[in-house]
Design an enzyme around this catalytic site. Structure first.
Site, mmCIF file in Angstrom:
data_model
loop_
_atom_site.group_PDB
_atom_site.id
_atom_site.type_symbol
_atom_site.label_atom_id
_atom_site.label_comp_id
_atom_site.label_asym_id
_atom_site.label_seq_id
_atom_site.Cartn_x
_atom_site.Cartn_y
_atom_site.Cartn_z
ATOM 1 N N ASP A 9 0.859 -1.175 0.000
ATOM 2 C CA ASP A 9 0.000 0.000 0.000
ATOM 3 C C ASP A 9 0.903 1.235 0.000
ATOM 4 O OD1 ASP A 9 -2.377 1.658 0.536
ATOM 5 O OD2 ASP A 9 -1.546 1.825 2.557
ATOM 6 N N ILE A 10 0.337 2.403 -0.273
ATOM 7 C CA ILE A 10 1.140 3.624 -0.298
ATOM 8 C C ILE A 10 0.952 4.455 0.977
ATOM 9 C CG2 ILE A 10 1.546 5.828 -1.464
ATOM 10 C CD1 ILE A 10 0.946 4.483 -4.104
ATOM 11 N N ASP A 11 -0.206 5.094 1.111
ATOM 12 C CA ASP A 11 -0.407 6.055 2.194
ATOM 13 C C ASP A 11 -0.412 5.368 3.556
ATOM 14 O OD1 ASP A 11 -0.997 8.645 0.662
ATOM 15 O OD2 ASP A 11 -2.338 7.204 -0.283
ATOM 16 N N GLY A 44 -5.304 2.383 -3.397
ATOM 17 C CA GLY A 44 -6.560 2.954 -3.832
ATOM 18 C C GLY A 44 -6.347 4.096 -4.803
ATOM 19 N N LYS A 184 -8.758 -4.450 -3.433
ATOM 20 C CA LYS A 184 -7.395 -4.658 -3.907
ATOM 21 C C LYS A 184 -7.141 -6.138 -4.167
ATOM 22 C CE LYS A 184 -5.342 -0.751 -1.412
ATOM 23 N NZ LYS A 184 -4.301 -0.349 -0.442
ATOM 24 N N ASP A 207 -2.302 -0.508 5.812
ATOM 25 C CA ASP A 207 -2.632 0.185 7.063
ATOM 26 C C ASP A 207 -4.079 0.634 7.135
ATOM 27 O OD1 ASP A 207 -2.469 3.659 6.889
ATOM 28 O OD2 ASP A 207 -2.240 2.390 5.135
ATOM 29 N N ASN A 210 -9.260 -0.289 3.428
ATOM 30 C CA ASN A 210 -9.346 -0.921 2.111
ATOM 31 C C ASN A 210 -8.268 -1.986 1.902
ATOM 32 O OD1 ASN A 210 -7.233 0.918 1.967
ATOM 33 N ND2 ASN A 210 -7.660 1.514 -0.146
#
Length: 258
Positions: A9-11, A44, A184, A207, A210
């Site tokens: 994931d990114i954020d 996302g 995802k 984290d 989603n």
């Protein structure tokens, strides 16, 4: 288990609250790649929101838009748009409640209200350019996801508003809108099938809300120390905070780096 691929994931996972990649994270991913393990983004976000991150980390494969648009080594391998009839119905419903929307294709995003303070606050928090203005954009390109801009207390207005669509909050002023069977995990399954790797041979870091399906799907699901409390029960392991070498510590737990 010898893991072959890792989804990030990114954020709140690869980047901190300032949308910066901690130096230890860059080092850990480079070591992972040097050992022949594939690193893939699973987010996302739409592709145009994270192009600089791909370049920084040397990654060319991603699951974007919560599983709706998947690219492997620079080539699209899976996509699933929101049916246009569903988009039309949601646009009408949001208009009745005077809430603005952002429409996301795989290559651009536009809003139907470029002065809405809720839209401005939430999109600005992503540290990306603001969307263009085109209320009819959803009629011109496939739409994979929408942002709905409303307060938490207004969410009940949208429960069962349009059959087949669901919402996941990512900001106090914004939610993702997508098909109710979208996650995802759906995009990850498509990518894994394309490369011939089983879910058991995959690791995923996340984290947010989603990320539930993604962590449950793979052989080793890792939640960040800063993860939403509702996500942690879906994880096999909880690593440290994103700013406390959470990625590095998680990869070491998986036996993928030293």
């Amino acid at each position: 288990m010898s893991y072959k691929i890792v989804f990030f994931d990114i954020d709140g996972t690869l980047v901190d609250d300032r949308k910066q990649i901690p130096p230890g994270t860059v080092q850990a991913i480079r070591e992972l790649q040097s050992r022949g393990v594939e690193a893939v983004i699973a987010t996302g976000r739409a592709p145009y929101f994270f192009a600089p991150l791909l370049e920084t980390l040397g990654i060319d494969s991603y699951v974007s838009l919560n599983g709706a648009y998947v690219v492997y080594k620079g080539e699209p391998v899976f996509s699933r748009e929101i049916p246009q009839a569903s988009v039309k119905a949601f646009v009408s419903h949001a208009a009745r409640h005077r809430h603005s929307l952002v429409f996301e294709s795989h290559s651009a995003f536009y809003t139907n209200n470029d002065s809405d303070p809720l839209m401005l606050e939430s999109v600005t928090s992503l540290r990306v350019d603001l969307p263009g203005y085109d209320p009819e954009f959803w009629q011109k390109q496939p739409i994979y996801q929408m942002f709905l801009h409303c307060e938490s207390a207004e969410e009940p207005l949208y429960e069962r508003a349009v059959p087949g669509l669901k919402m996941i909050r990512w900001h106090e002023k914004a939610m993702d809108v997508m098909p109710d069977d979208r996650s995802k995990a759906q995009g990850i399954e498509a990518l894994l099938a394309h490369v011939g790797v089983s879910p058991e041979a995959a690791v995923a870091f996340g984290d947010g809300l989603n990320d539930k399906e993604m962590l449950a799907l793979v052989g080793l699901g890792i939640a960040m120390g800063n993860a939403h409390e509702e996500l942690k029960p879906y994880a096999d392991y909880i690593t440290t905070h994103v700013e406390e070498d959470g990625i590095g510590n998680g990869l070491r737990y998986a036996g993928l780096i030293d």
